[in-house]
Design a protein around this motif. Structure first.
Motif, mmCIF file in Angstrom:
data_model
loop_
_atom_site.group_PDB
_atom_site.id
_atom_site.type_symbol
_atom_site.label_atom_id
_atom_site.label_comp_id
_atom_site.label_asym_id
_atom_site.label_seq_id
_atom_site.Cartn_x
_atom_site.Cartn_y
_atom_site.Cartn_z
ATOM 1 N N ALA A 27 -11.656 -7.704 -11.979
ATOM 2 C CA ALA A 27 -12.789 -6.882 -11.537
ATOM 3 C C ALA A 27 -13.952 -7.710 -11.002
ATOM 4 O O ALA A 27 -14.527 -7.387 -9.962
ATOM 5 C CB ALA A 27 -13.253 -5.990 -12.684
ATOM 6 N N PHE A 30 -13.017 -9.102 -7.626
ATOM 7 C CA PHE A 30 -12.991 -8.013 -6.645
ATOM 8 C C PHE A 30 -14.416 -7.688 -6.189
ATOM 9 O O PHE A 30 -14.680 -7.556 -4.995
ATOM 10 C CB PHE A 30 -12.322 -6.777 -7.238
ATOM 11 C CG PHE A 30 -12.415 -5.569 -6.362
ATOM 12 C CD1 PHE A 30 -11.575 -5.420 -5.270
ATOM 13 C CD2 PHE A 30 -13.350 -4.581 -6.618
ATOM 14 C CE1 PHE A 30 -11.654 -4.309 -4.445
ATOM 15 C CE2 PHE A 30 -13.445 -3.458 -5.809
ATOM 16 C CZ PHE A 30 -12.593 -3.327 -4.717
ATOM 17 N N ASP A 31 -15.345 -7.560 -7.132
ATOM 18 C CA ASP A 31 -16.740 -7.259 -6.784
ATOM 19 C C ASP A 31 -17.337 -8.341 -5.897
ATOM 20 O O ASP A 31 -18.048 -8.048 -4.928
ATOM 21 C CB ASP A 31 -17.593 -7.101 -8.048
ATOM 22 C CG ASP A 31 -17.252 -5.847 -8.834
ATOM 23 O OD1 ASP A 31 -16.630 -4.919 -8.258
ATOM 24 O OD2 ASP A 31 -17.598 -5.796 -10.032
ATOM 25 N N TRP A 52 -2.020 -6.403 -9.028
ATOM 26 C CA TRP A 52 -2.169 -4.997 -9.416
ATOM 27 C C TRP A 52 -0.832 -4.305 -9.177
ATOM 28 O O TRP A 52 -0.175 -4.548 -8.172
ATOM 29 C CB TRP A 52 -3.224 -4.294 -8.597
ATOM 30 C CG TRP A 52 -4.619 -4.870 -8.688
ATOM 31 C CD1 TRP A 52 -5.066 -5.810 -9.562
ATOM 32 C CD2 TRP A 52 -5.716 -4.528 -7.850
ATOM 33 N NE1 TRP A 52 -6.389 -6.076 -9.327
ATOM 34 C CE2 TRP A 52 -6.818 -5.296 -8.280
ATOM 35 C CE3 TRP A 52 -5.889 -3.651 -6.794
ATOM 36 C CZ2 TRP A 52 -8.069 -5.207 -7.682
ATOM 37 C CZ3 TRP A 52 -7.132 -3.556 -6.200
ATOM 38 C CH2 TRP A 52 -8.208 -4.331 -6.651
#
Length: 118
Positions: A27, A30-31, A52
């Motif tokens: 996460a 990704f951000d 994923w």
């Protein structure tokens, strides 16, 4: 040797692509990637090796996102299409190899553009 410079309106017709093997896209990573892409003039971005396993499509403020997953811990392919390129209803995708190879088609008024991501 004479240098030839195209007219300015032709310079903007360039398609800018970005490809990166993330080695796993948690996460926080990704951000960070989404923030970087939002601050750079990238039209198409392909992030390989997300790890994923889901297949999904969603909208980000700047990009249409398409992810092809696989139950392998080493696969996963995220395709990001800038909203500047075309509306969402003009994008089609076909997963050729789940989590590994995706074919995108951006349908234009006079011409369509194809991109493959692996």
């Amino acid at each position: 040797c004479l240098q030839h410079h195209p007219p300015r309106n032709h310079l903007r017709r360039r398609l800018t692509c970005f490809s990166w093997n993330s080695g796993g896209l948690a996460a926080a990573k990704f951000d960070f990637v989404m923030q970087w892409l939002s601050n750079n003039p990238v039209d198409l971005a392909f992030v390989q090796g997300t790890h994923w396993n889901l297949d999904s499509e969603w909208c980000h403020p700047d990009f249409f996102c398409h992810h092809s997953g696989h139950n392998s811990h080493q696969a996963g392919l995220l395709c990001l299409i800038s909203k500047r390129l075309c509306p969402m209803d003009r994008i089609t995708s076909r997963v050729v190899i789940p989590g590994r190879l995706v074919h995108l088609r951006l349908h234009g008024d006079q011409r369509s553009n194809d991109a493959t991501a692996s």
